[in-house]
Structures are given as C-alpha cells and as structure tokens.
Scaffold this active site. Structure first.
Site, PDB file in Angstrom:
ATOM      1  N   GLY A 184       0.831  -1.116  -0.087  1.00  0.00           N
ATOM      2  CA  GLY A 184       0.010  -0.028  -0.100  1.00  0.00           C
ATOM      3  C   GLY A 184       0.923   1.262  -0.193  1.00  0.00           C
ATOM      4  O   GLY A 184       0.670   2.006  -0.920  1.00  0.00           O
ATOM      5  N   HIS A 185       2.028   1.254   0.693  1.00  0.00           N
ATOM      6  CA  HIS A 185       2.880   2.366   0.966  1.00  0.00           C
ATOM      7  C   HIS A 185       3.519   2.323  -0.299  1.00  0.00           C
ATOM      8  O   HIS A 185       3.658   3.675  -1.024  1.00  0.00           O
ATOM      9  CB  HIS A 185       3.871   2.272   2.020  1.00  0.00           C
ATOM     10  N   ASP A 228      -7.203   5.674   5.265  1.00  0.00           N
ATOM     11  CA  ASP A 228      -7.477   6.381   6.321  1.00  0.00           C
ATOM     12  C   ASP A 228      -8.175   7.508   5.874  1.00  0.00           C
ATOM     13  O   ASP A 228      -7.818   8.889   5.628  1.00  0.00           O
ATOM     14  CB  ASP A 228      -6.082   6.894   7.012  1.00  0.00           C
TER      15      ASP A 228
END
Length: 283
Positions: A36-37, A150
């Site tokens: 994901g990063h 987020d």
C-alpha cells in the site's frame, strides 16, 4: 537513495532542490512499509523530480493506552521497500528533533475530527495534523500522497492544507488490498492466523452493503443492519463504529447515494482495524 535523519539537513536539502527548480513529492509514513505504501511511492515518483518518504512513528497521535511502543518497526525492511519503489530520500527523524524541549504548538481541525476515529481516539487527529504540518514545512513538497484507507485522515489533512493556505497538492490514493480483500495495514502484523481470517469480515461487510446498494437499496438503516450482521457473525469481532457518512463532508446521512462513505473500525482480538468504501466507486 539517501537517508536523512535531522530536520535541519532535510530542510537544507529541500530548499536547495527548490532553488534548482526541482519538484518534490512526499509520502508520509510510520514505517513497516507494505505494498500500500509502495503504491503511493510509485505514484509520487511520477509526480515529481524528487520523491521523499518520511518514516516516523509519531508519538503525539497515540493515546496513553494505545500501541505506540508495540507498533512494528523495521528500518532495514523499509529501506528495501522504499528503494524498490524509487524513493530518492528517506527522512527518518528522531522524536526529540521533531518535538524538542519546550514544544507547545499544535494544529487542530475542528468539525471533521469529531466523528469516527476522532470520537474513539481523543487527541489522535491533533497529533496527525501537527506532525503532517511539520513534515510539509520541513520537506516543502509540491505534492503529498495519502492512502484512502485512512479516509477521515485524508479529509482532515485536505481541510488543514486549504484552511492554512499551504502551497501543496494533497492526493488521495486507492486502498490496496490483499488477494482475499483485507486492506493492507502495518497493524495486520499483529494478527494471528485465526484473527487474520476473522479480519476479512470488514471487507466482506463493505462488499455486501455495496452489492445491496447497487441492487437499489438506499436505506442507510437497512444497509447498516446488514453490515452489523456480517461482522456480528465473527467470533470476537468488536465494533468500534460502523458508520454511514457523506463522503465529502463526513456528515451523517439517512439515504445512501454514490458519494456515501461506509466507515468501519473493528477490533479483532487486540488489534483495531479500519476499512471503508464509497458506495458508488469501484473497489
């Protein structure tokens, strides 16, 4: 790839890069990097001449009973992920440099931080906005990239950047999932084998509600009941919140539309996981 560990060196690097006419992108992280990063970094590399990734487990966004000390850290692993993704600079400051003796200034976004994670994690978003504001001032990026997992954090940071006239583009990137649907998260490392299996209830609940919506259901009450039922079938899953909000304002809604956000926070064992979807967007 260069590693910078002090605020002063990072500021000097960024100022020199800007003087040379180079653009900078920033991917802020707390480390223990995953795909994901990496997806944020790959996009950041496309958007600027220099890609900076910050690795800083920010103490001010953790509550006194939360997992600051236990949060996974592995700088060697992070270096490999970052280098593979094309990162030019890792900025890995110490807490004593980010928050030196006498520090007493905090950034607070009011309305957007009250529901969802703001309600269950008092002080969390003040820590997030403060550290992100500092990172933007230190790294001086033209663009900063954040994941939509987020979702509330992204909305809060966008609001802060707009309200404070920060000269930076805030980009939200799609959630990256494991093959079975689990949203990638550094906290997934806490999950045991059975908990890992049970954690799929979050993505399963979202998919079930989205399918109902696509079949024509618009009642938030009906959709919420389905979400609660799917999660409730899993032993030991404790719901923090399962909320339906406007995807732009985060205000509550009673009738769903394509911009309706479903936001989940669920404890699986001792691990608190979050996930979300916008009903009208492809997952």
């Amino acid at each position: 790839m260069r590693i910078i560990e002090t605020v002063a060196e990072m500021q000097a690097f960024s100022r020199e890069a800007r003087r040379e006419g180079k653009s900078i992108s920033l991917v802020p992280t707390m480390g223990f990097l995953h795909e994901g990063h990496a997806s944020l970094m790959i996009e950041g590399k496309k958007r600027a001449d220099i890609l900076v990734t910050s690795i800083f487990v920010n103490p001010t966004q953790f509550g006194p009973t939360e997992d600051f000390d236990a949060y996974p850290r592995d700088l060697a692993r992070d270096r490999n992920v970052a280098e593979t993704a094309g990162v030019d600079v890792i900025f890995a400051p110490k807490a004593s440099d980010m928050y030196p003796r006498g520090f007493q200034t905090y950034v607070n976004v009011e309305e957007l931080t009250r529901p969802l994670c703001g309600a269950s994690r008092p002080g969390h978003f003040q820590g997030v906005t403060t550290v992100v504001a500092k990172l933007l001032n230190i790294v001086l990026p033209h663009v900063a990239l954040f994941g939509k997992k987020d979702f509330q954090q992204l909305a809060v940071i966008r609001r802060m950047a707009a309200d404070l006239n920060m000269d930076v583009e805030i980009v939200g990137m799609p959630i990256v999932r494991e093959a079975d649907g689990l949203a990638m998260s550094s906290r997934n490392a806490y999950l045991g084998p059975e908990e890992r299996k049970n954690a799929l209830c979050l993505s399963r609940a979202l998919a079930t509600a989205r399918d109902l919506f696509l079949d024509g259901e618009r009642s938030v009450g009906t959709l919420r009941d389905k979400v609660l039922r799917v999660i409730g079938e899993v032993p030991g899953a404790v719901i923090d919140y399962a909320d339906f909000r406007d995807g732009d304002t985060l205000e509550t809604v009673e009738t769903a539309n394509g911009r309706t956000l479903i936001a989940l926070a669920v404890k699986i064992g001792k691990t608190r996981l979050i996930d979300n979807c916008i009903l009208g967007e492809e997952q």
